[in-house]
Design an enzyme around this catalytic site. Sequence first.
Site, PDB file in Angstrom:
ATOM      1  N   GLU A 198      63.202  96.608  12.551  1.00 18.94           N
ATOM      2  CA  GLU A 198      62.182  96.248  11.565  1.00 18.94           C
ATOM      3  C   GLU A 198      62.401  94.816  11.052  1.00 18.94           C
ATOM      4  O   GLU A 198      61.441  94.140  10.668  1.00 18.94           O
ATOM      5  CB  GLU A 198      62.209  97.271  10.423  1.00 18.94           C
ATOM      6  CG  GLU A 198      60.990  97.261   9.514  1.00 18.94           C
ATOM      7  CD  GLU A 198      59.691  97.755  10.167  1.00 18.94           C
ATOM      8  OE1 GLU A 198      59.698  98.171  11.351  1.00 18.94           O
ATOM      9  OE2 GLU A 198      58.654  97.691   9.482  1.00 18.94           O
ATOM     10  N   HIS A 234      58.583  93.515  17.209  1.00 16.05           N
ATOM     11  CA  HIS A 234      59.322  94.633  17.827  1.00 16.05           C
ATOM     12  C   HIS A 234      59.415  94.424  19.341  1.00 16.05           C
ATOM     13  O   HIS A 234      60.456  94.632  19.957  1.00 16.05           O
ATOM     14  CB  HIS A 234      58.593  95.959  17.567  1.00 16.05           C
ATOM     15  CG  HIS A 234      58.774  96.510  16.178  1.00 16.05           C
ATOM     16  ND1 HIS A 234      60.010  96.756  15.629  1.00 16.05           N
ATOM     17  CD2 HIS A 234      57.868  96.892  15.238  1.00 16.05           C
ATOM     18  CE1 HIS A 234      59.861  97.263  14.400  1.00 16.05           C
ATOM     19  NE2 HIS A 234      58.566  97.346  14.144  1.00 16.05           N
ATOM     20  N   HIS A 260      53.314  91.976  13.731  1.00 15.01           N
ATOM     21  CA  HIS A 260      54.421  92.883  13.439  1.00 15.01           C
ATOM     22  C   HIS A 260      54.915  93.561  14.737  1.00 15.01           C
ATOM     23  O   HIS A 260      56.105  93.520  15.060  1.00 15.01           O
ATOM     24  CB  HIS A 260      53.951  93.941  12.433  1.00 15.01           C
ATOM     25  CG  HIS A 260      54.983  94.958  12.052  1.00 15.01           C
ATOM     26  ND1 HIS A 260      55.710  94.876  10.888  1.00 15.01           N
ATOM     27  CD2 HIS A 260      55.417  96.084  12.679  1.00 15.01           C
ATOM     28  CE1 HIS A 260      56.545  95.898  10.820  1.00 15.01           C
ATOM     29  NE2 HIS A 260      56.388  96.658  11.902  1.00 15.01           N
ATOM     30  N   GLU A 261      53.989  94.140  15.473  1.00 13.20           N
ATOM     31  CA  GLU A 261      54.391  94.842  16.704  1.00 13.20           C
ATOM     32  C   GLU A 261      54.930  93.854  17.741  1.00 13.20           C
ATOM     33  O   GLU A 261      55.830  94.176  18.513  1.00 13.20           O
ATOM     34  CB  GLU A 261      53.230  95.660  17.281  1.00 13.20           C
ATOM     35  CG  GLU A 261      52.676  96.747  16.347  1.00 13.20           C
ATOM     36  CD  GLU A 261      53.727  97.718  15.807  1.00 13.20           C
ATOM     37  OE1 GLU A 261      54.731  97.971  16.495  1.00 13.20           O
ATOM     38  OE2 GLU A 261      53.539  98.218  14.665  1.00 13.20           O
TER      39      GLU A 261
END
Length: 503
Positions: free
Chosen positions: A297, A271, A267-268
């Site tokens: 997101e 980003h 997830h990170e």
Amino acid sequence: MDELGELKKIDREVYLLRHAAAVLGWDQETYLPPKGIDERSEQLALLQGLAHERIISDRTGELLDKLGSSRESPRGRYGTADLDGAFLRAWRRRYDRAVKLPKELVVRLARAASVGQAKWAEARKASDFPAFLPFLREILDLTIETAGRIGYAEHPYDALLDEYEPYMKTSEVDAVFENLRRDLVPLVSRISGAPQPDDAFLYKDFPPEAQERFGRRVLDALGFDRERGRLDVSAHPFTTTLGYDDVRITTRYNRNNFAGALFGSIHEFGHALYELGFSKSIGGTILAEGTSLGIHESQSRLWENLIGRSLPFWRYWYPEARELFPDAFGSVSLESFYRAINRVRPSLIRVEADEVTYGLHIILRFLLEKELIAEKIAPKDLPEAWRNLSGELLGIVPENDAEGVLQDIHWSMGAFGYFPTYALGNLYGAQFYSALRRDVPNLDDRIAGGSYSDIALWLESRIHSHGAALTPKELCEKIGGGPLDPSFFIRYLEEKYGRIYEL
Ligand code: MG
């Protein structure tokens, strides 16, 4: 120096001050010894104050007026100097929002939020909403005043939402979420009625060192550039940008949970890839930023869920995971593993929610905070309103406020208007992924072969490179083929979970 050059010099200083503050913030979350916190807070406040003074200075306002900037100006009005148009538009937006807020109000809200967070943490621990109520009231009053000062055309919530999702209106979120709710609620109930896959093996013993080794192998393969980034450990995983060539991500390891750290890291990474993909032509300026939290997101969810929780992805990685963790996975088939990491179950806690029920948690918060800001619901009535909505949307009702209205930090920080962006991210992500699938042939075969470079290149050229030069709406029209449309996300869920749960 001409006027545009002078504004660009101010922009550069603000950019550097913000990144210097980000270094201190990153250190605070990762390595700062506990007693360093007092001076650190002072250092951060000083840097933020310096940046703010430059943003709202009279000279900045004069320059923007002389250069004829407007918040609504389309790109391209400066002819070939297209990016200058986008630059002025972004600066006008930043300046207008900042200059409308008297310093005294900003300071009062910051103080109330700082006290509020501490009181919220205590109240959550004791599951005691009344103990938090007076502090919430103060934060809310100041937030309503803030919305009024910023101004809005239709709904006071517009002014707050615009901070996180520029140019989006409350009425648009209303419409999108109504559609989402209409489709999600019956899907969740169909899934809940089907037999559940076993996922107990995901909670066996996973030594953190082995988790870290595996996670780093995955991030390397996805294309996390260690010459331009780092992975560290923190209590709450996050991504922060310290410079054009320096983006940090963090994760946390839990010995009895395979999925948490791994999917958190992916997830990170999503980003970080966005932050590392801004084109050189906007690097070091106000435009070198995600264009909204919702779009940001979308990038993290796309990697975490649409790719990371897909069957092709695990065709490649599961043999390695099995070798590393034979006790947990030795007798578990790929198909069973895939079903387990995608298990759907309505739960009370947002941050633990799966990708199907997640949106319902967000709709609940959006409906409540919108009414709070419009003063249509009183803060004291929140716990009951929360329970009612939870029953309607998720079919379960919290037994205490710690698992209900007190579970999230956002309101105690004064971050009203933030929640919708989490769900918008899922929606934008599915819409972009559908375009990606159309443009990159044999996508599933590539993923099953452990090859992600074409995906990353597509995301960079279509989305990341623009930074904030395109507004979220412009980006969605250009890349997603039209305005934000929740049906892409719903179709993705129906297909994936229809197969997993044999609906
Ligand atoms: Mg995120």
